[in-house]
Design an enzyme around this catalytic site. Structure first.
Site, mmCIF file in Angstrom:
data_model
loop_
_atom_site.group_PDB
_atom_site.id
_atom_site.type_symbol
_atom_site.label_atom_id
_atom_site.label_comp_id
_atom_site.label_asym_id
_atom_site.label_seq_id
_atom_site.Cartn_x
_atom_site.Cartn_y
_atom_site.Cartn_z
ATOM 1 N N LYS A 171 0.584 -1.053 -0.092
ATOM 2 C CA LYS A 171 -0.188 -0.578 -0.167
ATOM 3 C C LYS A 171 0.781 1.237 0.060
ATOM 4 C CE LYS A 171 -2.869 0.229 3.705
ATOM 5 N NZ LYS A 171 -2.884 1.851 4.366
ATOM 6 N N ARG A 182 2.464 5.878 -3.191
ATOM 7 C CA ARG A 182 4.363 6.262 -3.738
ATOM 8 C C ARG A 182 4.246 6.701 -5.486
ATOM 9 N NH1 ARG A 182 4.268 5.772 1.453
ATOM 10 N NH2 ARG A 182 5.076 6.925 3.031
ATOM 11 N N ASP A 195 2.425 -1.109 11.704
ATOM 12 C CA ASP A 195 0.364 -1.396 11.186
ATOM 13 C C ASP A 195 0.327 -2.937 12.023
ATOM 14 O OD1 ASP A 195 0.284 1.200 9.974
ATOM 15 O OD2 ASP A 195 1.399 0.756 8.308
ATOM 16 N N LYS A 208 -4.535 5.896 15.101
ATOM 17 C CA LYS A 208 -4.179 5.340 13.344
ATOM 18 C C LYS A 208 -5.958 5.627 12.834
ATOM 19 C CE LYS A 208 -0.055 4.358 12.180
ATOM 20 N NZ LYS A 208 0.761 4.992 11.698
HETATM 21 C C1 S3P Z 1 2.159 4.415 5.979
HETATM 22 C C2 S3P Z 1 3.127 5.306 7.432
HETATM 23 C C3 S3P Z 1 3.065 4.972 8.582
HETATM 24 C C4 S3P Z 1 2.032 3.313 8.378
HETATM 25 C C5 S3P Z 1 0.872 4.110 7.324
HETATM 26 C C6 S3P Z 1 1.562 4.227 6.276
HETATM 27 C C7 S3P Z 1 3.231 5.633 4.341
HETATM 28 O O1 S3P Z 1 2.089 5.742 9.401
HETATM 29 O O2 S3P Z 1 1.226 3.655 9.652
HETATM 30 O O3 S3P Z 1 -0.009 2.713 7.267
HETATM 31 O O4 S3P Z 1 1.888 4.818 4.044
HETATM 32 O O5 S3P Z 1 4.006 6.533 5.103
HETATM 33 P P1 S3P Z 1 3.118 7.005 10.052
HETATM 34 O O6 S3P Z 1 4.038 7.508 8.999
HETATM 35 O O7 S3P Z 1 2.473 8.326 10.161
HETATM 36 O O8 S3P Z 1 3.143 6.744 11.413
#
Ligand code: S3P
Length: 446
Positions: A28, A33, A332, A359
């Site tokens: 994901k 990105r 996660d 979250k």
């Molecule tokens: C993600 C970063 C994480 C993660 C999220 C996806 C990302 O969050 O928990 O599911 O794709 O950069 P945080 O960057 O806020 O910790």
């Protein structure tokens, strides 16, 4: 396209060992990105293995609203290894080519969509409005607005910290930002804004968060500096369209790995999983817990992401303590690691897990509640999640409160509960893994 899956509840269709070979959706984080950098690049970016989850669809829709053309490849592309991928092509708008959207950009449930786009739009000379569902509108956005404002963007938030929000971008100046949290979303937003700022933009984190943005920027021809937990870019870089192959999502794979570890007689192999060390901490932690895992390097995904085929077998587990520094690498996976911990000998402590409170739901409290529904004891101590083991799980009903990861972790717990177990609203798994419950049903019927 995945079939819609929205029953009111799910119960395991039987009790048996899980045996099989699986693939999981494209990562994901990497998928978001690939779409965003593809949109900013000059030329057409071809993406294989893009996540079919609703979060990534939100990013795609927002980019389309900003004038970016995204096309489905239609035909499946077969690789030498016999895999079939459908390809998505992003016709890049180039650095200054995004168009203002009159309607607000709806990021759905996706924090990554909202925060990364906020960084991109901070550098665009027009006003944009961004919003999302009820969960996203509760999550903190001030942490991203603050550095973007210091760079010169105008960001207006609801109640000082939330979406709906608006951003008016323009000429930005680079900053040296010391982030109070290890958050890849925050780091990425500032770096993306830095691409159109004057001079250098750097971000220093308390400990390194996942580095997918840095890897993907390099893959698109941008120079990225890294020193310890400080990263930087220079403004004015031009992104060149590229081919991206997205590895399987380790966060989705983690449900199968833990399921195989805890359901007697099981062996599951998950192919082509991303094992970027800043991201795949759960694999490392499961190993430390004594899990019978075999990790075989697979063809690396174009996009500079390492991948592996991972096989997990049932076996005894022991408790472990994870450090605050490694927490960003498993953020996660905390709910599913907590399920594994109920079956491990001793007390497992996931330290420095405070970010779970912000979250898709409060996952610290949500994980404890989910385990309690199965009669398992766990607690929050300060910012630590503490799980006792080994514990026999009993039947119960879990309401995941629309949180996809709680729903899938609960389903794995249900497999080892010794009474009838039910997960409400399993359709919320579509956020990251639309085929999760149908795949689990198929394994239980095989
Ligand atoms: C993600 C970063 C994480 C993660 C999220 C996806 C990302 O969050 O928990 O599911 O794709 O950069 P945080 O960057 O806020 O910790």
């Amino acid at each position: 396209m995945p079939q819609p899956y929205h029953p009111r509840s799910w119960m395991p269709a039987g009790r048996k060992p899980l045996v099989g070979e699986l693939r999981v959706p494209g990562d994901k984080s990497v998928s978001h990105r690939a779409l965003i950098l593809g949109a900013l690049a000059e030329g057409t970016t071809a993406i294989r293995g893009l996540s079919d989850g609703a979060d990534v669809a939100s990013t795609r829709r927002c980019l389309e609203q900003l004038g970016v053309r995204v096309e489905d490849g239609g035909e499946l592309v077969k690789t030498a290894a016999g895999e079939a991928w459908s390809e998505v092509r992003v016709h890049g708008a180039g650095a200054g080519g995004l168009a203002a959207s009159r309607r607000a950009l709806d990021c759905g449930n996706s924090g990554t969509t909202l925060r990364l786009l906020l960084g991109v739009l901070a550098g665009q000379p027009f006003r944009s409005r961004l919003t999302g569902d009820a969960s996203l509108r509760r999550r903190p956005m001030g942490r991203v607005a603050e550095p973007l404002r210091a760079m010169g963007a105008k960001v207006e938030l609801s109640d000082g910290d939330h979406a709906p929000l608006s951003v008016r971008g323009g000429a930005l100046r680079g900053i040296a930002y010391r982030s109070p949290v290890a958050s890849a979303q925050l780091k990425s937003a500032v770096l993306l804004a830095g691409l159109s700022a004057s001079g250098e933009t750097s971000v220093e984190e308390p400990s390194p968060s996942r580095d997918h943005t840095e890897r993907m920027l390099r893959h698109f021809g941008v120079k990225v500096g890294v020193e310890g937990s400080r990263v930087w870019v220079h403004g004015g870089a031009r992104l060149k369209a590229s081919k991206v192959r997205v590895p399987g999502d380790v966060s989705s794979a983690a449900f199968w790995l833990v399921a195989a570890c805890v359901v007697p007689g099981s062996t599951l192999r998950v192919g082509g999983v991303g094992i970027n060390p800043t991201r795949a901490g759960a694999v490392e932690v499961l190993r430390r817990m004594g899990a019978r895992l075999q990790v075989r390097p697979a063809q690396a995904g174009a996009g500079e992401e390492p991948a592996a085929d991972i096989t997990a077998r049932h076996g005894p587990l022991v408790a472990t303590e994870t450090t605050p520094q490694e927490f960003p690498t498993l953020v996660d996976e905390a709910p599913i690691l907590a399920v594994a911990a109920t079956q491990a000998r001793g007390t497992t402590r996931i330290r420095g897990a405070g970010e779970l409170r912000v979250k898709e739901s409060d996952r610290l409290e949500g994980t404890v509640r989910m385990l309690a529904a199965f009669g398992a004891e766990a607690k929050v101590e300060g910012d630590d999640l503490v799980v006792f083991g080994p514990q026999a799980l009993r039947g119960g009903v879990v309401d995941p409160r629309a949180d996809h990861r709680i729903a899938m972790a609960a389903a794995v717990a249900a497999l080892i509960a010794d009474g009838p177990a039910k997960v409400l609203d399993p359709g919320c798994a579509q956020i990251s893994y639309p085929a999760f419950f149908p795949t689990l049903d198929a394994l239980l019927k095989a």
